[in-house]
Design a protein around this motif. Structure first.
Motif, PDB file in Angstrom:
ATOM      1  N   LYS A 213     -12.454  57.756  81.100  1.00  0.00           N
ATOM      2  CA  LYS A 213     -11.176  57.596  81.799  1.00  0.00           C
ATOM      3  C   LYS A 213     -10.424  58.924  81.715  1.00  0.00           C
ATOM      4  N   SER A 214      -9.430  59.087  82.598  1.00  0.00           N
ATOM      5  CA  SER A 214      -8.574  60.288  82.606  1.00  0.00           C
ATOM      6  C   SER A 214      -9.412  61.567  82.659  1.00  0.00           C
ATOM      7  N   VAL A 215     -10.397  61.591  83.541  1.00  0.00           N
ATOM      8  CA  VAL A 215     -11.254  62.773  83.673  1.00  0.00           C
ATOM      9  C   VAL A 215     -10.479  63.860  84.426  1.00  0.00           C
ATOM     10  N   SER A 237     -12.538  64.259  79.230  1.00  0.00           N
ATOM     11  CA  SER A 237     -12.377  62.841  79.524  1.00  0.00           C
ATOM     12  C   SER A 237     -12.047  62.082  78.249  1.00  0.00           C
ATOM     13  N   SER A 239     -13.201  58.738  76.474  1.00  0.00           N
ATOM     14  CA  SER A 239     -14.238  57.722  76.531  1.00  0.00           C
ATOM     15  C   SER A 239     -14.729  57.415  75.126  1.00  0.00           C
ATOM     16  N   GLU A 279     -17.832  64.987  87.217  1.00  0.00           N
ATOM     17  CA  GLU A 279     -18.066  63.566  86.975  1.00  0.00           C
ATOM     18  C   GLU A 279     -18.583  63.410  85.549  1.00  0.00           C
ATOM     19  N   GLU A 281     -19.882  60.878  82.347  1.00  0.00           N
ATOM     20  CA  GLU A 281     -20.621  59.611  82.259  1.00  0.00           C
ATOM     21  C   GLU A 281     -21.054  59.343  80.820  1.00  0.00           C
ATOM     22  N   GLY A 285     -20.469  53.664  81.834  1.00  0.00           N
ATOM     23  CA  GLY A 285     -19.999  53.931  83.184  1.00  0.00           C
ATOM     24  C   GLY A 285     -19.668  55.404  83.390  1.00  0.00           C
ATOM     25  N   SER A 286     -19.066  55.701  84.532  1.00  0.00           N
ATOM     26  CA  SER A 286     -18.723  57.086  84.869  1.00  0.00           C
ATOM     27  C   SER A 286     -17.433  57.109  85.669  1.00  0.00           C
ATOM     28  N   GLN A 287     -16.844  58.298  85.753  1.00  0.00           N
ATOM     29  CA  GLN A 287     -15.633  58.502  86.550  1.00  0.00           C
ATOM     30  C   GLN A 287     -15.560  59.967  86.954  1.00  0.00           C
ATOM     31  N   ARG A 288     -15.071  60.237  88.183  1.00  0.00           N
ATOM     32  CA  ARG A 288     -14.922  61.608  88.660  1.00  0.00           C
ATOM     33  C   ARG A 288     -13.469  62.042  88.537  1.00  0.00           C
ATOM     34  N   SER A 289     -13.288  63.334  88.465  1.00  0.00           N
ATOM     35  CA  SER A 289     -11.950  63.900  88.333  1.00  0.00           C
ATOM     36  C   SER A 289     -11.338  64.162  89.709  1.00  0.00           C
TER      37      SER A 289
END
Length: 394
Positions: A213-215, A237, A239, A279, A281, A285-289
């Motif tokens: 989160k917050s990437v 990030s 995580s 991104e 991971e 899961g994963s998240q992009r900035s």
């Protein structure tokens, strides 16, 4: 002999001799939390009113080897024997694991054969409270936390704490259910049995697992880069566990341009300018900035060259324009030149109108006559001059 046999064959399961002398215990097994205070009670009967000596002992062996607890240095300052009628209550405070054993209310008489042996007693077990949680708790799940002990506690009133702060009073069970947890539910959890000393269990850290989160992306130095510089982009990030896979992308490009938590570009130039994002991971899961714009700016020396080039171009154009104007001026015809001089002016003279003409104010007809006059003056024969002026006088 029958009576003597009966006295020796005590009813051990209930802790007393049904005939004349015996002891009844309120509980045969007590589970106590380490550090708490316990109360062990036993009531004796003496139908013939024998003269007796009564005391508490632990792990009895025989009459001669029994040790009175009130004189035992291991219990000094922690033990009391309170008498209420024929009921003896042993109060033991600050219970330790070493206190575990069988506690017996020994009754001795002047008739040796009536001494109670063996002793049923009360078994004391000492336990620690502990909190148990699932091995892995993922964000969004509803884990159950359990307050456990190695033996069955008599109390059923429990208290729960997170980071030292208590939960609502309604949470009084030995299980605590956390519904749909998130990372804010992580912390140190402990439980306690409602006791005058309110002794809590050791705290257990609840670890909430969640995807990145917050990437975000940060650029070393300024986001405006001078051509030729080296640029490093860093991806961060929040995580649990920490993200281990990082991929870098440039907008309007479908393929990955880099990997790793840091992405470096040496000798940055205009072709590298654009918007970059990463991104992060982990196994959950994963998240992009958000995209970050990185552009190249020409150095000061380049600006000097550009300015000099523009100045030189303007100067060359000015020189060409001046040359063009000079050439054009030389190509102007007499009639065009006369047009620039203005309109014709008439000069009156009563004596000699031909001699008083101002060359700058005369008209084109006079210019023609003046040219013809100069031509005739240059000839050798003066006779050719009279007809011309004669014609003019008319």
């Amino acid at each position: 002999m029958f009576c003597l046999f009966s006295l020796f064959s005590l009813f051990v399961s209930q802790g007393f001799c049904n005939l004349e002398l015996g002891v009844i215990y309120t509980n045969t097994v007590i589970c106590a939390i380490k550090g708490s205070t316990v109360h062990l009670s036993g009531t004796y009967k003496n139908l013939r009113n024998y003269k007796t000596v009564i005391f508490w002992t632990v792990n009895p062996v025989n009459i001669t080897d029994d040790i009175k607890l009130l004189g035992n240095p291991d219990y000094k300052g922690r033990i009391q024997d309170l008498l209420n009628g024929k009921t003896h209550t042993l109060t033991l405070s600050d219970v330790k694991h070493e206190d575990e054993g069988k506690y017996c209310l020994r009754v001795m008489t002047h008739v040796e054969i009536l001494d109670l042996q063996p002793c049923a007693g009360i078994e004391l077990r000492v336990t620690d409270l502990r909190v148990e949680t699932p091995e892995e708790v993922v964000e969004g799940e509803s884990p159950v936390l359990t307050c456990k002990s190695s033996c069955n506690l008599s109390s059923t009133n429990f208290s729960w704490y997170r980071n030292g702060e208590s939960f609502p009073e309604s949470e009084r069970q030995n299980q605590l259910i956390l519904k749909s947890v998130n990372r804010g539910d992580a912390g140190s959890y402990s439980c306690a049995v409602r006791d005058p000393k309110h002794l809590p269990s050791p705290a257990l850290t609840l670890n909430i697992r969640y995807p990145p989160k917050s990437v975000s992306v940060s650029v070393s130095g300024s986001a405006v880069i001078v051509s030729g510089d080296s640029v490093t982009l860093s991806c961060s990030s929040d995580s649990n566990p920490p993200a281990v896979d990082f991929s870098w992308f440039k907008e309007n490009q479908s393929s990955v341009v880099g990997s790793g938590q840091s992405f470096s570009i040496s000798s940055f130039n205009s072709s590298h300018s654009g918007r970059y994002y990463c991104e992060a991971e982990n196994k959950y899961g994963s998240q992009r900035s958000e995209s970050v714009s990185v552009t190249v700016e020409e150095s000061s020396s380049s600006w000097v060259l550009i300015t000099a080039g523009i100045t030189a171009s303007v100067f060359v154009m000015f020189v060409i324009l001046m040359v063009f104007m000079l050439i054009r001026r030389k190509r102007v015809t007499p009639s065009e030149e006369q047009n620039h001089r203005g309109s014709c002016k008439t000069v009156e003279s009563p004596e000699d109108p031909y001699m008083t003409l101002d060359p700058k104010s005369r008209c084109s007809e006079y210019d023609t006559l003046d040219i013809m006059k100069r031509s005739s003056e240059n000839t050798e024969s003066p006779e050719g001059q009279d007809p011309i002026y004669h014609n003019i006088s008319k």
